[in-house]
Scaffold this motif. Structure first.
Motif, PDB file in Angstrom:
ATOM      1  N   ASP A 143       0.848  -1.181   0.000  1.00  0.00           N
ATOM      2  CA  ASP A 143       0.000   0.000   0.000  1.00  0.00           C
ATOM      3  C   ASP A 143       0.895   1.246   0.000  1.00  0.00           C
ATOM      4  OD1 ASP A 143      -2.346   1.392  -0.079  1.00  0.00           O
ATOM      5  OD2 ASP A 143      -2.799   1.220   2.052  1.00  0.00           O
ATOM      6  N   LYS A 144       0.780   2.097   0.984  1.00  0.00           N
ATOM      7  CA  LYS A 144       1.613   3.296   1.053  1.00  0.00           C
ATOM      8  C   LYS A 144       2.752   3.157   2.056  1.00  0.00           C
ATOM      9  CE  LYS A 144      -1.509   5.464   4.404  1.00  0.00           C
ATOM     10  NZ  LYS A 144      -2.323   6.658   4.709  1.00  0.00           N
ATOM     11  N   MET A 203      -3.390  -7.493   5.786  1.00  0.00           N
ATOM     12  CA  MET A 203      -3.069  -6.671   4.621  1.00  0.00           C
ATOM     13  C   MET A 203      -1.937  -7.292   3.808  1.00  0.00           C
ATOM     14  SD  MET A 203      -1.881  -2.660   4.580  1.00  0.00           S
ATOM     15  CE  MET A 203      -3.352  -2.173   5.482  1.00  0.00           C
ATOM     16  N   GLY A 253      -3.479  -8.446   0.213  1.00  0.00           N
ATOM     17  CA  GLY A 253      -3.114  -7.419  -0.755  1.00  0.00           C
ATOM     18  C   GLY A 253      -1.821  -7.743  -1.478  1.00  0.00           C
TER      19      GLY A 253
END
Length: 449
Positions: A290-291, A320, A324
């Motif tokens: 993600d970030k 996550m 992800g």
């Protein structure tokens, strides 16, 4: 019997020994036991500590000496005092009240040291600072131990225990004495502390084992700690007298709770074991999810800790990382390709500048020599020729900005040494139509009076 009678008997026994010929033998035995006990414990700790330092690992005996080093001295003193008591009895010295007092003193010291060792071993490992709450608990526990010692030597412990055993507290439809509550609480606390200490010691031992994958070590240590805590809880409930069949009802309620409100937490725990077992992530990998990006420093059962190059730590839920997309720079290979762009003037010799930039990038220390850099002409820009310099590194955990800066500085020095200009944007402004009056009048150069 008056409550002062046991204390008076103790004082009479101690003062009576002052006139006995065994007094000097008792004092000599106490002093000699203290010197020999503490000296022997220090010698053993130093010997096995040096051996563990030289071999970088220790056996069971060395680990035991290191673990119980703080309680070894008072326990050795107690053993020597007991031996002295037996020897004095052989010579018909039966009045050894000073030795009888010294033995529970060092016993209390051993209990305090062992408890402090367990607390700090479990809650203050790996350089963690001791919290003020833990320090306050240690002081309270130390005070309670010495209070129990005073009650024991004065003979008041039996009366106090009898009072607590006779005091009944109604808890629901049951009636429990204060003594039973204290015994149950002590048994639960001791078993849980021993389980946590055993789990921490096993985890530390597994983390130092060579030839075993890091993720496998973490899985074994987490599983062993969970099993030890579960066994300690079950044994504690059995000692307290709680029927273990009631746990089936609790298990059903827990299942409903997991299905409703705790599914995210359960998913994170399961994802943690999945990550550790499939080895998609390992401690030390450079990942981006993600970030968040950084080096994996911890893989816990619920979350994973990423430490960025700026030192900032991010706590990422394990779900996550499983559900992800994760960019891992160190999964199968630590090689990473980095590129930087350069523009040169149109009148520059392209073949020469390509060779020059490639050689300049190769002079940087972190750039791999077995996979040499390359320079390509990517486009014809508005202000010059756009070139891209690509190079490889094998230590992404040290960051990319530093090596990119070193390559750019080497390119800049090479361009300056060969008088190759780097173009910059130049724009012309044209005014269409008549010039405004304010711009057409020349500026006055006369100085006003």
């Amino acid at each position: 019997m008056s409550q002062q009678q046991p204390l008076l008997n103790l004082i009479d026994d101690l003062t009576g020994d002052l006139h006995e010929p065994s007094l000097l033998w008792q004092l000599a035995a106490i002093i000699l036991s203290v010197i020999v006990g503490f000296g022997l414990a220090r010698l053993l700790r130093k010997r096995f500590g040096r051996r563990r330092h030289e071999e970088h690992q220790g056996g069971v005996l060395g680990f035991g000496v290191e673990s119980f080093g703080r309680v070894m001295a008072p326990l050795a003193v107690i053993g020597l005092l007991a031996l002295s008591r037996v020897i004095l009895a052989q010579y018909h010295y039966t009045h050894v009240n000073w030795i009888k007092i010294a033995m529970p003193i060092f016993g209390s010291l051993a209990v305090i040291r062992f408890t402090f060792y367990l607390l700090r071993r479990v809650f203050a490992r790996n350089g963690r600072t001791i919290s003020p709450g833990m320090l306050a608990f240690e002081k309270i526990f130390q005070l309670l131990v010495w209070l129990a010692f005073v009650l024991y030597i004065t003979g008041l412990w039996i009366d106090v225990f009898q009072f607590m055993d006779d005091t009944i507290l109604p808890i629901g439809k049951y009636k429990v004495s204060i003594a039973d509550i204290l015994q149950a609480s002590a048994s639960v606390a001791v078993l849980l502390m021993l389980a946590l200490w055993a789990g921490a010691a096993l985890e530390e031992w597994l983390m130092k084992m060579p030839g075993m994958h890091t993720n496998l070590r973490v899985v074994l240590s987490r599983t062993a700690r969970a099993v030890l805590i579960l066994v300690a809880v079950l044994m504690s409930l059995s000692l307290v007298g709680i029927d273990l069949t009631v746990l089936s009802v609790f298990g059903g309620a827990l299942g409903v709770g997991l299905g409703l409100g705790l599914q995210k937490i359960a998913s994170n725990y399961v994802s943690g074991f999945v990550i550790l077992l499939d080895r998609s992530l390992t401690i030390g990998d450079m990942i981006t999810v993600d970030k968040y990006s950084g080096k994996v420093t911890q893989i816990n059962t619920r979350y994973t800790v990423l430490q960025g190059l700026d030192g900032m730590e991010s706590i990422v839920p394990n779900e996550m990382l499983v559900s992800g997309a994760v960019q891992n720079s160190s999964l199968s290979s630590s090689l990473v390709n980095i590129s930087t762009k350069v523009s040169v003037a149109y009148d520059t010799d392209v073949d020469f500048v390509i060779q020059l930039l490639t050689e300049a990038a190769a002079t940087v220390e972190r750039v791999l020599k077995d996979k040499p850099p390359s320079t390509t002409l990517t486009s014809f820009g508005a202000d010059g020729l756009d070139l891209t310099v690509s190079f490889w590194i094998n230590d992404p955990q040290n960051g990319r900005s530093g090596v990119t800066s070193d390559v750019n500085r080497a390119i800049w020095r090479a361009l300056k040494e060969n008088n190759i200009s780097v173009p910059f944007p130049q724009r012309e402004m044209r005014i269409l139509g008549p010039v405004p009056a304010a711009l057409s009048e020349p500026e006055s150069t006369t100085v006003p009076k």
